[in-house]
Motif scaffolding. Sequence first.
Motif, PDB file in Angstrom:
ATOM      1  N   GLU A  29       0.820  -1.223   0.000  1.00 51.79           N
ATOM      2  CA  GLU A  29       0.000   0.000   0.000  1.00 51.79           C
ATOM      3  C   GLU A  29       0.852   1.271   0.000  1.00 51.79           C
ATOM      4  OE1 GLU A  29      -2.367  -3.114   2.335  1.00 51.79           O
ATOM      5  OE2 GLU A  29      -0.281  -2.510   2.058  1.00 51.79           O
ATOM      6  N   THR A  30       2.045   1.180   0.563  1.00 49.61           N
ATOM      7  CA  THR A  30       2.887   2.378   0.694  1.00 49.61           C
ATOM      8  C   THR A  30       4.147   2.335  -0.180  1.00 49.61           C
ATOM      9  OG1 THR A  30       3.977   1.362   2.611  1.00 49.61           O
ATOM     10  CG2 THR A  30       2.118   2.840   3.045  1.00 49.61           C
ATOM     11  N   ALA A  31       4.430   1.223  -0.801  1.00 48.72           N
ATOM     12  CA  ALA A  31       5.642   1.099  -1.625  1.00 48.72           C
ATOM     13  C   ALA A  31       5.737   2.158  -2.728  1.00 48.72           C
ATOM     14  CB  ALA A  31       5.718  -0.310  -2.226  1.00 48.72           C
ATOM     15  N   PRO A  32       4.600   2.556  -3.367  1.00 49.88           N
ATOM     16  CA  PRO A  32       4.708   3.594  -4.402  1.00 49.88           C
ATOM     17  C   PRO A  32       5.180   4.949  -3.875  1.00 49.88           C
ATOM     18  CG  PRO A  32       2.659   2.366  -4.637  1.00 49.88           C
ATOM     19  CD  PRO A  32       3.245   1.969  -3.322  1.00 49.88           C
ATOM     20  N   MET A  33       5.177   5.130  -2.568  1.00 50.20           N
ATOM     21  CA  MET A  33       5.597   6.407  -1.977  1.00 50.20           C
ATOM     22  C   MET A  33       7.113   6.503  -1.837  1.00 50.20           C
ATOM     23  SD  MET A  33       2.854   6.478   1.159  1.00 50.20           S
ATOM     24  CE  MET A  33       1.137   5.931   0.938  1.00 50.20           C
ATOM     25  N   VAL A  34       7.815   5.420  -2.105  1.00 48.91           N
ATOM     26  CA  VAL A  34       9.245   5.357  -1.808  1.00 48.91           C
ATOM     27  C   VAL A  34      10.087   6.232  -2.726  1.00 48.91           C
ATOM     28  CG1 VAL A  34      11.260   3.841  -1.912  1.00 48.91           C
ATOM     29  CG2 VAL A  34       9.193   3.102  -0.707  1.00 48.91           C
ATOM     30  N   GLN A  35       9.842   6.198  -4.013  1.00 44.99           N
ATOM     31  CA  GLN A  35      10.774   6.769  -4.979  1.00 44.99           C
ATOM     32  C   GLN A  35      11.043   8.254  -4.754  1.00 44.99           C
ATOM     33  OE1 GLN A  35       9.837   6.060  -9.088  1.00 44.99           O
ATOM     34  NE2 GLN A  35      11.601   7.171  -9.840  1.00 44.99           N
ATOM     35  N   ASP A  36      10.000   9.061  -4.695  1.00 44.02           N
ATOM     36  CA  ASP A  36      10.182  10.507  -4.568  1.00 44.02           C
ATOM     37  C   ASP A  36      10.888  10.866  -3.264  1.00 44.02           C
ATOM     38  OD1 ASP A  36       9.010  10.884  -7.005  1.00 44.02           O
ATOM     39  OD2 ASP A  36       7.068  11.522  -6.212  1.00 44.02           O
ATOM     40  N   PHE A  37      10.471  10.227  -2.177  1.00 41.48           N
ATOM     41  CA  PHE A  37      11.070  10.556  -0.901  1.00 41.48           C
ATOM     42  C   PHE A  37      12.514  10.050  -0.828  1.00 41.48           C
ATOM     43  CE2 PHE A  37      11.805   9.802   3.704  1.00 41.48           C
ATOM     44  CZ  PHE A  37      11.731  11.132   4.114  1.00 41.48           C
ATOM     45  N   SER A  38      12.789   8.934  -1.467  1.00 41.45           N
ATOM     46  CA  SER A  38      14.156   8.414  -1.495  1.00 41.45           C
ATOM     47  C   SER A  38      15.092   9.411  -2.181  1.00 41.45           C
ATOM     48  CB  SER A  38      14.191   7.078  -2.223  1.00 41.45           C
ATOM     49  OG  SER A  38      15.515   6.589  -2.302  1.00 41.45           O
ATOM     50  N   GLN A  39      14.633   9.996  -3.270  1.00 42.51           N
ATOM     51  CA  GLN A  39      15.447  10.982  -3.979  1.00 42.51           C
ATOM     52  C   GLN A  39      15.713  12.209  -3.113  1.00 42.51           C
ATOM     53  OE1 GLN A  39      13.245  11.709  -7.595  1.00 42.51           O
ATOM     54  NE2 GLN A  39      13.968   9.821  -8.582  1.00 42.51           N
ATOM     55  N   LEU A  40      14.685  12.674  -2.410  1.00 52.92           N
ATOM     56  CA  LEU A  40      14.844  13.834  -1.541  1.00 52.92           C
ATOM     57  C   LEU A  40      15.797  13.520  -0.386  1.00 52.92           C
ATOM     58  CD1 LEU A  40      14.147  16.671  -0.599  1.00 52.92           C
ATOM     59  CD2 LEU A  40      12.064  15.752   0.452  1.00 52.92           C
ATOM     60  N   ASN A  41      15.638  12.336   0.196  1.00 52.07           N
ATOM     61  CA  ASN A  41      16.510  11.951   1.312  1.00 52.07           C
ATOM     62  C   ASN A  41      17.972  11.881   0.862  1.00 52.07           C
ATOM     63  OD1 ASN A  41      16.046  11.167   4.181  1.00 52.07           O
ATOM     64  ND2 ASN A  41      17.224   9.371   3.591  1.00 52.07           N
ATOM     65  N   ASP A  42      18.199  11.350  -0.323  1.00 53.18           N
ATOM     66  CA  ASP A  42      19.554  11.265  -0.865  1.00 53.18           C
ATOM     67  C   ASP A  42      20.125  12.659  -1.148  1.00 53.18           C
ATOM     68  OD1 ASP A  42      19.514   8.531  -0.698  1.00 53.18           O
ATOM     69  OD2 ASP A  42      19.082   8.193  -2.827  1.00 53.18           O
ATOM     70  N   LYS A  43      19.285  13.552  -1.646  1.00 50.43           N
ATOM     71  CA  LYS A  43      19.750  14.919  -1.919  1.00 50.43           C
ATOM     72  C   LYS A  43      20.183  15.613  -0.632  1.00 50.43           C
ATOM     73  CE  LYS A  43      17.072  15.952  -6.121  1.00 50.43           C
ATOM     74  NZ  LYS A  43      15.980  16.788  -6.694  1.00 50.43           N
ATOM     75  N   LEU A  44      19.392  15.458   0.414  1.00 47.03           N
ATOM     76  CA  LEU A  44      19.760  16.064   1.688  1.00 47.03           C
ATOM     77  C   LEU A  44      21.063  15.472   2.207  1.00 47.03           C
ATOM     78  CD1 LEU A  44      19.288  17.861   4.132  1.00 47.03           C
ATOM     79  CD2 LEU A  44      17.733  16.110   5.045  1.00 47.03           C
ATOM     80  N   ASP A  45      21.211  14.179   2.096  1.00 43.95           N
ATOM     81  CA  ASP A  45      22.436  13.521   2.544  1.00 43.95           C
ATOM     82  C   ASP A  45      23.643  14.046   1.769  1.00 43.95           C
ATOM     83  OD1 ASP A  45      24.016  11.734   3.971  1.00 43.95           O
ATOM     84  OD2 ASP A  45      23.631  10.069   2.600  1.00 43.95           O
ATOM     85  N   ALA A  46      23.514  14.162   0.463  1.00 43.68           N
ATOM     86  CA  ALA A  46      24.624  14.633  -0.368  1.00 43.68           C
ATOM     87  C   ALA A  46      24.966  16.090  -0.070  1.00 43.68           C
ATOM     88  CB  ALA A  46      24.265  14.469  -1.847  1.00 43.68           C
ATOM     89  N   GLN A  47      23.945  16.907   0.127  1.00 47.27           N
ATOM     90  CA  GLN A  47      24.198  18.315   0.415  1.00 47.27           C
ATOM     91  C   GLN A  47      24.851  18.492   1.777  1.00 47.27           C
ATOM     92  OE1 GLN A  47      23.908  20.817  -1.735  1.00 47.27           O
ATOM     93  NE2 GLN A  47      24.818  22.160  -0.210  1.00 47.27           N
ATOM     94  N   HIS A  48      24.443  17.674   2.723  1.00 44.76           N
ATOM     95  CA  HIS A  48      25.073  17.707   4.046  1.00 44.76           C
ATOM     96  C   HIS A  48      26.563  17.376   3.940  1.00 44.76           C
ATOM     97  CE1 HIS A  48      25.940  16.859   8.239  1.00 44.76           C
ATOM     98  NE2 HIS A  48      26.324  15.646   7.895  1.00 44.76           N
ATOM     99  N   GLU A  49      26.888  16.347   3.176  1.00 49.16           N
ATOM    100  CA  GLU A  49      28.285  15.961   3.010  1.00 49.16           C
ATOM    101  C   GLU A  49      29.071  17.055   2.286  1.00 49.16           C
ATOM    102  OE1 GLU A  49      29.816  13.458   4.360  1.00 49.16           O
ATOM    103  OE2 GLU A  49      27.948  12.807   5.301  1.00 49.16           O
ATOM    104  N   ALA A  50      28.435  17.704   1.309  1.00 49.99           N
ATOM    105  CA  ALA A  50      29.105  18.787   0.578  1.00 49.99           C
ATOM    106  C   ALA A  50      29.390  19.963   1.500  1.00 49.99           C
ATOM    107  CB  ALA A  50      28.237  19.229  -0.598  1.00 49.99           C
ATOM    108  N   ARG A  51      28.439  20.291   2.343  1.00 47.75           N
ATOM    109  CA  ARG A  51      28.640  21.386   3.291  1.00 47.75           C
ATOM    110  C   ARG A  51      29.715  21.050   4.310  1.00 47.75           C
ATOM    111  NH1 ARG A  51      27.557  21.763   8.904  1.00 47.75           N
ATOM    112  NH2 ARG A  51      25.593  20.661   8.566  1.00 47.75           N
ATOM    113  N   ARG A  52      29.683  19.815   4.821  1.00 45.75           N
ATOM    114  CA  ARG A  52      30.694  19.407   5.798  1.00 45.75           C
ATOM    115  C   ARG A  52      32.099  19.447   5.200  1.00 45.75           C
ATOM    116  NH1 ARG A  52      30.778  19.587  10.735  1.00 45.75           N
ATOM    117  NH2 ARG A  52      32.101  17.741  10.908  1.00 45.75           N
ATOM    118  N   ALA A  53      32.218  19.144   3.919  1.00 47.02           N
ATOM    119  CA  ALA A  53      33.522  19.174   3.264  1.00 47.02           C
ATOM    120  C   ALA A  53      34.096  20.585   3.205  1.00 47.02           C
ATOM    121  CB  ALA A  53      33.411  18.593   1.853  1.00 47.02           C
ATOM    122  N   LEU A  54      33.222  21.582   3.246  1.00 44.54           N
ATOM    123  CA  LEU A  54      33.670  22.975   3.196  1.00 44.54           C
ATOM    124  C   LEU A  54      34.041  23.524   4.564  1.00 44.54           C
ATOM    125  CD1 LEU A  54      31.008  24.341   0.700  1.00 44.54           C
ATOM    126  CD2 LEU A  54      33.445  23.986   0.245  1.00 44.54           C
TER     127      LEU A  54
END
Length: 234
Positions: A29-54
């Motif tokens: 029932e909830t599996a179709p909700m995964v894709q969009d939120f997964s992309q957003l979660n990954d973007k936040l993770d990547a941006q956090h790592e980019a900021r920490r690198a600076l």
Amino acid sequence: MRKYRVNASSVVRVEYGIELLAGLAHFSETAPMVQDFSQLNDKLDAQHEARRALRKPLLEARFHFRFIEHRVDGVIRNAARAAEMADGGRRGVVTTAAFPDGVKIVVAPLGRAQVKQTRDLVDRLVHCVLPAVDAYRAEWLPKLQDALSELEAAAGAYDDARAAYLFAFNAERGLREAHAVAVDRLMGLVRAAFPRERALQDLVFPIVEDAEAELLDEPASAPPAPPPVSSQPV
């Protein structure tokens, strides 16, 4: 269903998102909700790592600025002693022309104020027309100009590092807000998918520990900077 607090760090949000995605993926029932939120979660993770690198170059640039400031203070103090020697060991024409308000007002300020005071000292020597100052200026003006150039370069490098860090941090905070909105939306969708099944709704969403939710992985702000350096005399 519980959500992280409004002051939660990116690490808390991303880890919450990882567990939430596992919960969503577990039910048809909830599996179709995964894709969009997964992309957003990954973007936040990547941006956090980019900021920490600076963060490292920012702190290194801040130390370098302080180190150069300390070194320039030494040059200025030596210049003040040399001015007194040129006056015969007392405060005279040369000392008054270079340091009309004394040496302390030039070396005491920090950061941008130090840059301004050093620039003003150089300007006084450049524009002084007193013949008694000529010999002193010939020896000390080049040294003070080199010190000023070095100080301005260090200040500019710190400005650049700080601006890059803040730009990345603002982008990260924007993604944090989007992440929080997405979680709110998913809570509504999960309630609709499992009406009147509170236990199942809670199972999909992570357990939030108060101490973990309050975790912050960065200071309230980046290190403060003095006013910007102007390329023109102030």
